[in-house]
Write an enzyme that holds these catalytic residues in place. Structure first.
Site, PDB file in Angstrom:
ATOM      1  N   HIS A  30       5.396  -0.390  -3.527  1.00 19.30           N
ATOM      2  CA  HIS A  30       4.272   0.551  -3.472  1.00 19.30           C
ATOM      3  C   HIS A  30       3.261   0.220  -4.550  1.00 19.30           C
ATOM      4  O   HIS A  30       3.569  -0.417  -5.558  1.00 19.30           O
ATOM      5  CB  HIS A  30       4.760   1.998  -3.613  1.00 19.30           C
ATOM      6  CG  HIS A  30       5.194   2.373  -5.013  1.00 19.30           C
ATOM      7  ND1 HIS A  30       4.335   2.918  -5.932  1.00 19.30           N
ATOM      8  CD2 HIS A  30       6.393   2.284  -5.638  1.00 19.30           C
ATOM      9  CE1 HIS A  30       4.982   3.157  -7.058  1.00 19.30           C
ATOM     10  NE2 HIS A  30       6.233   2.773  -6.907  1.00 19.30           N
ATOM     11  N   CYS A  31       2.012   0.656  -4.320  1.00 23.90           N
ATOM     12  CA  CYS A  31       0.971   0.543  -5.329  1.00 23.90           C
ATOM     13  C   CYS A  31       0.562   1.963  -5.721  1.00 23.90           C
ATOM     14  O   CYS A  31       1.380   2.876  -5.688  1.00 23.90           O
ATOM     15  CB  CYS A  31      -0.205  -0.291  -4.827  1.00 23.90           C
ATOM     16  SG  CYS A  31      -0.989   0.334  -3.331  1.00 23.90           S
ATOM     17  N   VAL A  32      -0.690   2.189  -6.031  1.00 24.66           N
ATOM     18  CA  VAL A  32      -1.110   3.494  -6.516  1.00 24.66           C
ATOM     19  C   VAL A  32      -1.126   4.545  -5.414  1.00 24.66           C
ATOM     20  O   VAL A  32      -0.849   5.719  -5.660  1.00 24.66           O
ATOM     21  CB  VAL A  32      -2.514   3.400  -7.172  1.00 24.66           C
ATOM     22  CG1 VAL A  32      -2.987   4.762  -7.646  1.00 24.66           C
ATOM     23  CG2 VAL A  32      -2.469   2.428  -8.342  1.00 24.66           C
ATOM     24  N   ARG A  34      -0.200   3.520  -1.778  1.00 28.27           N
ATOM     25  CA  ARG A  34       0.322   2.999  -0.504  1.00 28.27           C
ATOM     26  C   ARG A  34       1.783   2.573  -0.598  1.00 28.27           C
ATOM     27  O   ARG A  34       2.205   1.988  -1.592  1.00 28.27           O
ATOM     28  CB  ARG A  34      -0.500   1.788  -0.042  1.00 28.27           C
ATOM     29  CG  ARG A  34      -1.977   2.074   0.060  1.00 28.27           C
ATOM     30  CD  ARG A  34      -2.756   0.827   0.440  1.00 28.27           C
ATOM     31  NE  ARG A  34      -4.184   1.101   0.364  1.00 28.27           N
ATOM     32  CZ  ARG A  34      -5.084   0.637   1.213  1.00 28.27           C
ATOM     33  NH1 ARG A  34      -4.713  -0.152   2.197  1.00 28.27           N
ATOM     34  NH2 ARG A  34      -6.356   0.948   1.070  1.00 28.27           N
ATOM     35  N   MET A 127       0.275  -5.046 -11.081  1.00 31.74           N
ATOM     36  CA  MET A 127       0.094  -3.698 -10.563  1.00 31.74           C
ATOM     37  C   MET A 127       0.837  -2.607 -11.333  1.00 31.74           C
ATOM     38  O   MET A 127       0.263  -1.555 -11.627  1.00 31.74           O
ATOM     39  CB  MET A 127       0.499  -3.685  -9.091  1.00 31.74           C
ATOM     40  CG  MET A 127       0.173  -2.422  -8.341  1.00 31.74           C
ATOM     41  SD  MET A 127       0.409  -2.693  -6.572  1.00 31.74           S
ATOM     42  CE  MET A 127       2.133  -3.196  -6.492  1.00 31.74           C
TER      43      MET A 127
END
Length: 488
Positions: A30-32, A34, A127
């Site tokens: 996952h990112c911020v 999504r 990230m």
């Protein structure tokens, strides 16, 4: 709170089922905002049904990933999904996904597959610490204000402690990047972190500051390099650690692996990094940063306008994470980033458009979505504004892009600079010079922010939205259930 967790529990279950079940999922990261799934069969996910789920803002298929946009609650939702898939944070490395791209054995297919993995490793390494870098940059800016206003003395204890808070993440960046890169590669994070510690050891940094050489070969000197703030050398080091460790374990007796393998890995990888790959990649990093700066200097206003007009489209497709390492490299190499300053205006543009819809509409549900999207964008995250309001009415997104282009033009024209990675309203301290404090640069940033915000708001209020417009549905009308049952 219990209801909130229960909702995430149910949402994670529904997402997994609609993607094709656990058997269709290789891995998820996952990112911020999504969830980024690696799936085996990209024909199985019921995308339109996933879009309709309460808590899902959209779905994007890009970079070899099936991306489900869920907003700021992504970390909580990820934990629920990971628990169902028996995935831990320590095992969330990039897999070898089985997809149509992997089955393409052509030259272009292999290039596309390898490029996606390469970008995935770089973004996965950077990230996880983006928010920490942003916080540290803001602390630097605020400390500059405190010192220039004589609230804090540069010789005092308070300055020493606050400066350590701001500098720590940058000083130890090679350790953090190496640790994350090893996790992405399914390597040895702790052993890689030790390599990072070697190259930023005080004695190495002192030798670099003194201009000392490791050794000379004829007339060519191999100099010590300062690796604080560096990114790319440690990503390559993580790869070397994984390959060398695996090779050693394939033939070294298990009785001596615990001691022998770390000795060899630390010795070999540290030496290669310090003498060869480190200097080469640091030179490449400097070339990249200086080349970008030269490009901006050629015609910064036009460059800024073009970049900002289309940047949020990259966000829509989830491709903006491929650019973020460029910003980080700027900050690591130069200490600032003109490109980050330009792109910051696009976040404000999306906020202004969402705010324009919220203020103009008389529909309570649209007003709530609009204000929520604007607030999130003011805090640096645009997806709620994009997927909740702007894209679903289309015109607000166009208004935001126009205003962002104007903001990019002004940023380039005024030569606005930035010393931290976070933008928008919350990121205004990022425009404070850490050496000089508040200068004209900060007020130019405030001006650009105000113009972009007001223009996006005004265009949306006048042309971009009215209550007669129909919001684009999250999915098409339900299809014939009988036909769907036949397909299933």
């Amino acid at each position: 709170m219990k209801n909130k967790k229960k909702d995430y529990h149910e949402l994670s279950k529904q997402i997994i089922e609609l993607i094709g079940g656990e058997d269709n999922i290789d891995n998820v990261i996952h990112c911020v905002t999504r969830l980024r799934f690696y799936i085996k069969d990209d024909t199985q996910p019921k995308t339109e049904k996933i879009k309709e789920l309460d808590g899902v803002m959209g779905v994007v298929e890009a970079g070899g990933q099936y991306q489900v946009v869920v907003g700021p609650a992504v970390d909580d939702i990820y934990k629920e999904v990971a628990a169902r898939l028996s995935i831990s944070e320590d095992s969330s490395s990039d897999p070898e996904p089985v997809s149509a791209l992997d089955e393409d054995s052509s030259v272009f297919g292999k290039m596309g597959r390898n490029f996606n993995r390469f970008i995935g490793i770089i973004t996965g390494s950077v990230m996880p610490i983006i928010s920490i870098l942003a916080a540290a940059g803001i602390i630097k800016g605020l400390l500059a204000v405190l010192t220039t206003t004589n609230v804090v003395s540069e010789t005092g204890t308070a300055y020493l402690i606050i400066n350590a808070m701001a500098d720590a993440v940058f000083y130890f960046l090679p350790v953090l990047i190496g640790f994350n890169a090893a996790k992405r590669l399914n390597g040895n994070p702790l052993l890689t972190a030790v390599i990072g510690g070697v190259i930023i050891h005080p004695t190495v940094l002192e030798a670099a500051d003194n201009g000392s050489s490791i050794f000379s070969l004829g007339s060519f000197d191999f100099p010590f390099i300062a690796y604080t703030y560096s990114i790319f050398p440690m990503i390559l080091a993580a790869w070397m650690v994984k390959k060398l460790e695996n090779w050693l374990k394939s033939w070294v007796s298990t009785y001596i692996q615990a001691i022998f393998v770390p000795i060899v890995v630390i010795g070999v990888v540290s030496t290669i990094t310090i003498i060869i790959t480190g200097p080469v990649l640091v030179g490449f990093s400097s070339l990249l940063a200086n080349g970008l700066e030269t490009m901006l200097n050629m015609n910064a206003p036009i460059f800024g306008a073009v970049i900002n007009a289309f940047y949020q489209l990259l966000v829509v497709f989830g491709l903006h994470w491929g650019i973020i390492p460029v910003y980080v490299n700027d900050f690591a190499t130069l200490g600032y980033s003109y490109l980050s300053a330009i792109v910051s205006a696009t976040i404000v543009g999306q906020a202004g458009a969402s705010l324009g819809v919220a203020v103009k509409t008389k529909k309570a549900d649209i007003k709530e979505l609009g204000y929520a999207g604007a607030f999130s964008a003011f805090c640096g995250i645009t997806e709620p504004a994009i997927y909740g309001i702007n894209l679903r009415f289309r015109r607000p997104f166009i208004c935001a892009s126009i205003a962002s282009a104007v903001g990019g033009f002004l940023t380039g024209l005024l030569g606005v600079n930035m010393w931290s990675i976070i933008g928008s309203i919350i990121g205004l301290p990022s425009f404070i010079d850490p050496e000089l404090g508040i200068t004209a640069n900060f007020w130019y940033a405030v001006l650009v922010t105000a113009v972009t915000l007001l223009l996006a708001f005004g265009l949306t209020y006048v042309w971009g939205y009215n209550d007669n417009m129909e919001m684009e549905k999250k999915r098409e009308k339900p299809k014939n259930p009988a036909k769907e049952n036949l397909k299933n």
